[in-house]
Design a protein around this motif. Sequence first.
Motif, short mmCIF file in Angstrom:
data_model
loop_
_atom_site.label_atom_id
_atom_site.label_comp_id
_atom_site.label_asym_id
_atom_site.label_seq_id
_atom_site.Cartn_x
_atom_site.Cartn_y
_atom_site.Cartn_z
N PRO A 263 6.08 -1.76 1.60
CA PRO A 263 4.79 -1.11 1.83
C PRO A 263 4.66 0.14 0.96
CG PRO A 263 5.86 -1.68 3.90
CD PRO A 263 6.87 -1.89 2.82
N VAL A 264 3.47 0.39 0.47
CA VAL A 264 3.24 1.53 -0.43
C VAL A 264 2.25 2.50 0.22
CG1 VAL A 264 3.69 0.14 -2.47
CG2 VAL A 264 1.35 0.33 -1.61
N LYS A 265 2.23 3.71 -0.30
CA LYS A 265 1.27 4.70 0.16
C LYS A 265 -0.01 4.56 -0.66
CE LYS A 265 4.91 7.98 1.48
NZ LYS A 265 5.51 9.31 1.22
N ILE A 266 -1.13 4.88 -0.02
CA ILE A 266 -2.41 4.71 -0.68
C ILE A 266 -2.49 5.51 -1.98
CG2 ILE A 266 -3.49 6.51 0.72
CD1 ILE A 266 -5.23 3.34 -0.63
N ARG A 267 -1.87 6.67 -2.02
CA ARG A 267 -1.94 7.50 -3.23
C ARG A 267 -1.07 6.96 -4.36
NH1 ARG A 267 -4.68 12.06 -3.46
NH2 ARG A 267 -5.70 12.77 -1.55
N ASP A 268 -0.18 6.02 -4.05
CA ASP A 268 0.64 5.42 -5.11
C ASP A 268 -0.21 4.68 -6.13
OD1 ASP A 268 2.90 6.39 -3.90
OD2 ASP A 268 3.45 4.49 -2.93
#
Length: 299
Positions: free
Chosen positions: A178-183
């Motif tokens: 899972p990634v962060k939206i800002r990535d």
Amino acid sequence: MDLHQLFVFTKVVEHKSFSKAADEIFLSQSTVSSHIQALEKMLNIKLFDRVGRESILTPQGERLYQWALKLLLIKDQALLDIKEGMTDLRGMIRIAASSVPGQFMIPRMVKQFRKHYPEVTFHINQSSSKIVAEKVLNGSVDIGILGEKYENDKLRYIPLVKEKLVLITSNHNEMVGPVKIRDILNYPFVMRNSSSGTNALLERVLKKNNIQKEQLNIIAYTESGQSLMQFVIQDIGISIISEIAAREYSSNNMLKMHAIYGFDDERYFYLVYNINKTQSLLSKLFIDSAVHLVDGKLG
């Protein structure tokens, strides 16, 4: 009054063209014109005005169109009542769909419906969610299936499937888990056009996370979901798309699909119809069974 002439008349109205109506119902253009002229002579009214390349209804033609739809519906209902089964029903259902339903939902729905009504023909038009709603409003299609609501008193929506958006990358991209939206700000980004339901939801999520659209490194806008997929598969950029669409490609190992932390917003895909449009019996049957057509449980 000849019901076949009325049927031909409704097709000219829907296509705003004698030639396009003729192509759909497998008649010559001259035959279609003869049917319309016979109606006009019998009723002693003019049904169409020629405006540019389009045939536009006169006020009298508009009133006849509404009656014609009702009379043809009564004919279908009468045939249904006097036959033992419903498999003899035949006709065409016009559907406008946004990209995800058009590619991943409608084929399944058509397959299920034709198990029960094998004589039905479908005309599918694929465009953005906004244009789908417009086509339903102006009556050029019977039904729309889309991923965004456009409120109007004439439109009725039936929720079909709930889903969320996910991040997709090429198989060569180094992102994992899972990634962060800002990535997503660190990578070239491929964007759907502004009138798509996916884009509308994405912009709401970006706003919710205090991210301006201008902060994205957008390298391309596209109206085509398949084109967007190829941008990602070729490692030209990343994108955020429908989970339903992403799952099809991910399961075939064509790209990678990632969940996004805090990205809990969900949406529905809806069937939409115009309450002011008199539906054919077939269209009404499709509308009434739509939820079961999606989940494959039409008995």
